[in-house]
Design a protein around this motif. Structure first.
Motif, PDB file in Angstrom:
ATOM      1  N   ASP A 195      52.968  -6.254  32.121  1.00  0.00           N
ATOM      2  CA  ASP A 195      53.476  -5.604  30.904  1.00  0.00           C
ATOM      3  C   ASP A 195      54.819  -4.937  31.178  1.00  0.00           C
ATOM      4  O   ASP A 195      55.788  -5.612  31.427  1.00  0.00           O
ATOM      5  N   ASP A 196      54.851  -3.609  31.169  1.00  0.00           N
ATOM      6  CA  ASP A 196      56.112  -2.867  31.218  1.00  0.00           C
ATOM      7  C   ASP A 196      56.447  -2.372  32.619  1.00  0.00           C
ATOM      8  O   ASP A 196      55.562  -2.144  33.445  1.00  0.00           O
ATOM      9  N   ILE A 197      57.751  -2.164  32.839  1.00  0.00           N
ATOM     10  CA  ILE A 197      58.248  -1.518  34.054  1.00  0.00           C
ATOM     11  C   ILE A 197      59.180  -0.391  33.632  1.00  0.00           C
ATOM     12  O   ILE A 197      60.077  -0.590  32.819  1.00  0.00           O
ATOM     13  N   MET A 198      58.935   0.811  34.194  1.00  0.00           N
ATOM     14  CA  MET A 198      59.770   1.971  33.888  1.00  0.00           C
ATOM     15  C   MET A 198      60.311   2.560  35.184  1.00  0.00           C
ATOM     16  O   MET A 198      59.528   2.891  36.083  1.00  0.00           O
ATOM     17  N   VAL A 199      61.627   2.686  35.267  1.00  0.00           N
ATOM     18  CA  VAL A 199      62.285   3.273  36.429  1.00  0.00           C
ATOM     19  C   VAL A 199      63.080   4.473  35.942  1.00  0.00           C
ATOM     20  O   VAL A 199      64.018   4.329  35.148  1.00  0.00           O
ATOM     21  N   LYS A 200      62.711   5.656  36.406  1.00  0.00           N
ATOM     22  CA  LYS A 200      63.335   6.883  35.905  1.00  0.00           C
ATOM     23  C   LYS A 200      64.803   6.991  36.296  1.00  0.00           C
ATOM     24  O   LYS A 200      65.643   7.389  35.505  1.00  0.00           O
ATOM     25  N   GLY A 201      65.117   6.637  37.524  1.00  0.00           N
ATOM     26  CA  GLY A 201      66.487   6.757  38.016  1.00  0.00           C
ATOM     27  C   GLY A 201      67.193   5.422  38.069  1.00  0.00           C
ATOM     28  O   GLY A 201      67.353   4.742  37.059  1.00  0.00           O
ATOM     29  N   THR A 202      67.598   5.010  39.278  1.00  0.00           N
ATOM     30  CA  THR A 202      68.368   3.776  39.448  1.00  0.00           C
ATOM     31  C   THR A 202      67.478   2.616  39.875  1.00  0.00           C
ATOM     32  O   THR A 202      66.486   2.786  40.577  1.00  0.00           O
ATOM     33  N   LEU A 203      67.882   1.423  39.455  1.00  0.00           N
ATOM     34  CA  LEU A 203      67.265   0.169  39.885  1.00  0.00           C
ATOM     35  C   LEU A 203      68.384  -0.676  40.466  1.00  0.00           C
ATOM     36  O   LEU A 203      69.253  -1.159  39.738  1.00  0.00           O
ATOM     37  N   MET A 204      68.377  -0.863  41.786  1.00  0.00           N
ATOM     38  CA  MET A 204      69.516  -1.476  42.461  1.00  0.00           C
ATOM     39  C   MET A 204      69.097  -2.662  43.315  1.00  0.00           C
ATOM     40  O   MET A 204      68.112  -2.594  44.057  1.00  0.00           O
ATOM     41  N   HIS A 205      69.848  -3.758  43.186  1.00  0.00           N
ATOM     42  CA  HIS A 205      69.735  -4.929  44.062  1.00  0.00           C
ATOM     43  C   HIS A 205      68.282  -5.390  44.221  1.00  0.00           C
ATOM     44  O   HIS A 205      67.815  -5.653  45.335  1.00  0.00           O
ATOM     45  N   SER A 206      67.593  -5.503  43.103  1.00  0.00           N
ATOM     46  CA  SER A 206      66.180  -5.903  43.112  1.00  0.00           C
ATOM     47  C   SER A 206      65.969  -7.083  42.179  1.00  0.00           C
ATOM     48  O   SER A 206      66.691  -7.250  41.196  1.00  0.00           O
ATOM     49  N   ASN A 207      64.956  -7.879  42.488  1.00  0.00           N
ATOM     50  CA  ASN A 207      64.538  -8.964  41.600  1.00  0.00           C
ATOM     51  C   ASN A 207      63.319  -8.490  40.819  1.00  0.00           C
ATOM     52  O   ASN A 207      62.330  -8.043  41.413  1.00  0.00           O
ATOM     53  N   TYR A 209      60.486  -9.124  37.621  1.00  0.00           N
ATOM     54  CA  TYR A 209      59.780 -10.027  36.716  1.00  0.00           C
ATOM     55  C   TYR A 209      58.892  -9.161  35.832  1.00  0.00           C
ATOM     56  O   TYR A 209      57.847  -8.680  36.267  1.00  0.00           O
ATOM     57  N   CYS A 210      59.323  -8.958  34.590  1.00  0.00           N
ATOM     58  CA  CYS A 210      58.686  -7.985  33.706  1.00  0.00           C
ATOM     59  C   CYS A 210      58.077  -8.700  32.504  1.00  0.00           C
ATOM     60  O   CYS A 210      58.797  -9.343  31.725  1.00  0.00           O
ATOM     61  N   GLY A 211      56.752  -8.559  32.324  1.00  0.00           N
ATOM     62  CA  GLY A 211      56.044  -9.291  31.283  1.00  0.00           C
ATOM     63  C   GLY A 211      56.414  -8.910  29.868  1.00  0.00           C
ATOM     64  O   GLY A 211      56.316  -9.747  28.963  1.00  0.00           O
ATOM     65  N   ARG A 212      56.831  -7.660  29.656  1.00  0.00           N
ATOM     66  CA  ARG A 212      57.212  -7.246  28.293  1.00  0.00           C
ATOM     67  C   ARG A 212      58.557  -6.533  28.299  1.00  0.00           C
ATOM     68  O   ARG A 212      59.582  -7.117  28.062  1.00  0.00           O
ATOM     69  N   ARG A 213      58.530  -5.223  28.618  1.00  0.00           N
ATOM     70  CA  ARG A 213      59.742  -4.414  28.475  1.00  0.00           C
ATOM     71  C   ARG A 213      60.093  -3.712  29.780  1.00  0.00           C
ATOM     72  O   ARG A 213      59.218  -3.258  30.494  1.00  0.00           O
ATOM     73  N   LEU A 214      61.405  -3.620  30.026  1.00  0.00           N
ATOM     74  CA  LEU A 214      61.926  -2.890  31.181  1.00  0.00           C
ATOM     75  C   LEU A 214      62.776  -1.731  30.681  1.00  0.00           C
ATOM     76  O   LEU A 214      63.649  -1.921  29.827  1.00  0.00           O
ATOM     77  N   ALA A 215      62.527  -0.528  31.210  1.00  0.00           N
ATOM     78  CA  ALA A 215      63.331   0.641  30.867  1.00  0.00           C
ATOM     79  C   ALA A 215      63.846   1.290  32.144  1.00  0.00           C
ATOM     80  O   ALA A 215      63.058   1.621  33.044  1.00  0.00           O
ATOM     81  N   VAL A 216      65.164   1.460  32.237  1.00  0.00           N
ATOM     82  CA  VAL A 216      65.803   2.093  33.389  1.00  0.00           C
ATOM     83  C   VAL A 216      66.587   3.292  32.871  1.00  0.00           C
ATOM     84  O   VAL A 216      67.497   3.146  32.045  1.00  0.00           O
ATOM     85  N   GLY A 217      66.248   4.488  33.358  1.00  0.00           N
ATOM     86  CA  GLY A 217      66.906   5.689  32.867  1.00  0.00           C
ATOM     87  C   GLY A 217      68.319   5.847  33.363  1.00  0.00           C
ATOM     88  O   GLY A 217      69.183   6.370  32.654  1.00  0.00           O
ATOM     89  N   GLY A 218      68.604   5.403  34.583  1.00  0.00           N
ATOM     90  CA  GLY A 218      69.933   5.571  35.165  1.00  0.00           C
ATOM     91  C   GLY A 218      70.715   4.275  35.201  1.00  0.00           C
ATOM     92  O   GLY A 218      71.011   3.675  34.172  1.00  0.00           O
ATOM     93  N   ARG A 219      71.021   3.789  36.418  1.00  0.00           N
ATOM     94  CA  ARG A 219      71.823   2.574  36.578  1.00  0.00           C
ATOM     95  C   ARG A 219      70.954   1.375  36.919  1.00  0.00           C
ATOM     96  O   ARG A 219      69.982   1.490  37.647  1.00  0.00           O
ATOM     97  N   LEU A 220      71.346   0.231  36.413  1.00  0.00           N
ATOM     98  CA  LEU A 220      70.766  -1.048  36.823  1.00  0.00           C
ATOM     99  C   LEU A 220      71.914  -1.882  37.363  1.00  0.00           C
ATOM    100  O   LEU A 220      72.772  -2.350  36.609  1.00  0.00           O
ATOM    101  N   THR A 221      71.945  -2.057  38.671  1.00  0.00           N
ATOM    102  CA  THR A 221      73.050  -2.798  39.292  1.00  0.00           C
ATOM    103  C   THR A 221      72.495  -3.781  40.312  1.00  0.00           C
ATOM    104  O   THR A 221      71.610  -3.459  41.100  1.00  0.00           O
TER     105      THR A 221
END
Length: 374
Positions: A195-207, A209-221
């Motif tokens: 289903d969902d993935i939630m990352v409060k801060g940064t999501l960096m240099h990662s692969n 696979y999210c079944g529904r929704r992805l939420a990143v509060g900070g940076r996605l790089t």
């Protein structure tokens, strides 16, 4: 005639004196210490058996009685009326002695790190880890909560996974959850959720696979993100032209992950085929063996190619482009690539407070992402 209380688990399990599991070849595996003794609801965990004088000499005297006495039954256990000589697990969980009672615990709390003191953890119930999960170890459970940091480890949750300390994966970490994943931050890891993935801060240099929704509060790089529906990035999307950041929406990420696994296996097979062909050309002594391996590798390669064709037929059948949105109330940097279904867009300029959506075969850009509902 005396009776012996036979245990279907180790009654003397001591978490302070765990021993590595011995392999068939005589070696030991220091990652497998059997920290948990899992049982399923309805399984027999102890029983009374009659013993004769000859066999009693080899039995533990602590569990020998002149007559059947009540089981030392604790929480999570039960006795069936038709089988009073057996003690059953009433719930799924870990069985052990606690304060002189046999208990089955649905939840397990490990106060310290997952490392060589605990070994890998495979628990049938809910699990809380008070420390970190060190690199190279595996943790499996139903709902998993980790208070420390995840290093280059493998974490598999049947339902939900949460990590307060964040992930520094070193390109080795793999986190999978049947439902949702919640992290404080994540670097250099692979995430996979139903289903969902939630990352409060940064999501960096990662692969991802999210079944529904992805939420990143900070940076996605950096990295590649596969998401079936929506992606929200509150701070910054992309790291500039020197950082590859790719978002792919509209298809079932589980099938796309399977395709990535096929690609990995195909790549390894091509290397194996090339190595065997060189060995045959050199006339190595093991030519017959190389020919056999070469033929097997070629057959497997053809099979994988056929499976990929079938897989992509299924992937196209999961297309869901009308619901897809990428919302960025913050900043989008040049170089980001966004695919929604078959539509593709590469960002070549700085953008702010925008959203992306599918429109008539193209990835279109809308303004005021802050006003859009996630």
């Amino acid at each position: 005639m005396p009776f012996f209380l036979k245990h279907h688990f180790d009654p003397d399990l001591d978490h302070q004196a765990l021993k590595p599991r011995q392999q068939d070849d005589g070696s030991v595996d220091h990652y497998e210490l059997d920290f948990v003794q899992n049982v399923e609801a309805g399984s027999v965990i102890a029983r009374w058996i009659k013993v004769d004088d000859d066999s009693i000499r080899n039995m533990d005297p602590r569990f020998i009685h002149e007559e059947i006495i009540p089981f030392p039954a604790g929480k999570g256990t039960g006795i069936k009326r038709q089988s009073p000589d057996k003690l059953y697990a009433a719930v799924n969980g870990g069985v052990a002695y606690l304060d002189g009672k046999i208990v089955v615990q649905e939840t397990l709390a490990i106060p310290d790190d997952i490392d060589f003191h605990t070994g890998n953890i495979n628990f049938i119930g809910n699990l809380t880890v008070g420390g970190c999960v060190r690199g190279g170890f595996t943790v499996q459970g139903r709902d998993i909560r980790i208070l420390g940091q995840i290093e280059g480890a493998r974490i598999e949750a049947l339902r939900d996974l949460a990590c307060r300390g964040g992930v520094k994966g070193g390109n080795e970490a793999f986190l999978e959850a049947g439902k949702s994943i919640k992290l404080s931050f994540c670097e250099n890891a692979t995430l996979k959720s139903g289903d969902d993935i939630m990352v409060k801060g940064t999501l960096m240099h990662s692969n991802v696979y999210c079944g529904r929704r992805l939420a990143v509060g900070g940076r996605l790089t950096g990295g590649q993100v596969y998401c079936h529906e929506n992606i929200y990035v509150g701070g910054q999307l992309g790291g500039g032209l020197d950082t590859d950041t790719s978002l792919i929406l509209g298809y079932d990420p589980t099938l796309l992950y399977a395709d990535a696994e096929y690609n990995r296996r195909i790549k390894n097979l091509i290397k194996k085929i090339a190595s065997c062909e060189k060995s045959i050309e050199r006339g190595d002594d093991s030519e017959a063996e190389c020919v056999s391996k070469l033929e097997a590798a070629r057959r497997e390669l053809e099979l994988l190619k056929m499976l990929k064709v079938k897989l992509w037929e299924g992937i196209h059948g999961t297309e869901r482009v009308d619901k897809c949105r990428v919302l960025v109330p913050g900043v989008v940097k040049p170089g980001v690539e966004i695919s929604i279904g078959s539509a593709f867009l590469k960002i070549d300029d700085y953008l702010e407070d925008v959203y992306f959506y599918y429109d008539n075969g193209e990835v279109a850009i809308g303004t005021s992402a802050k006003k859009m509902k996630r």
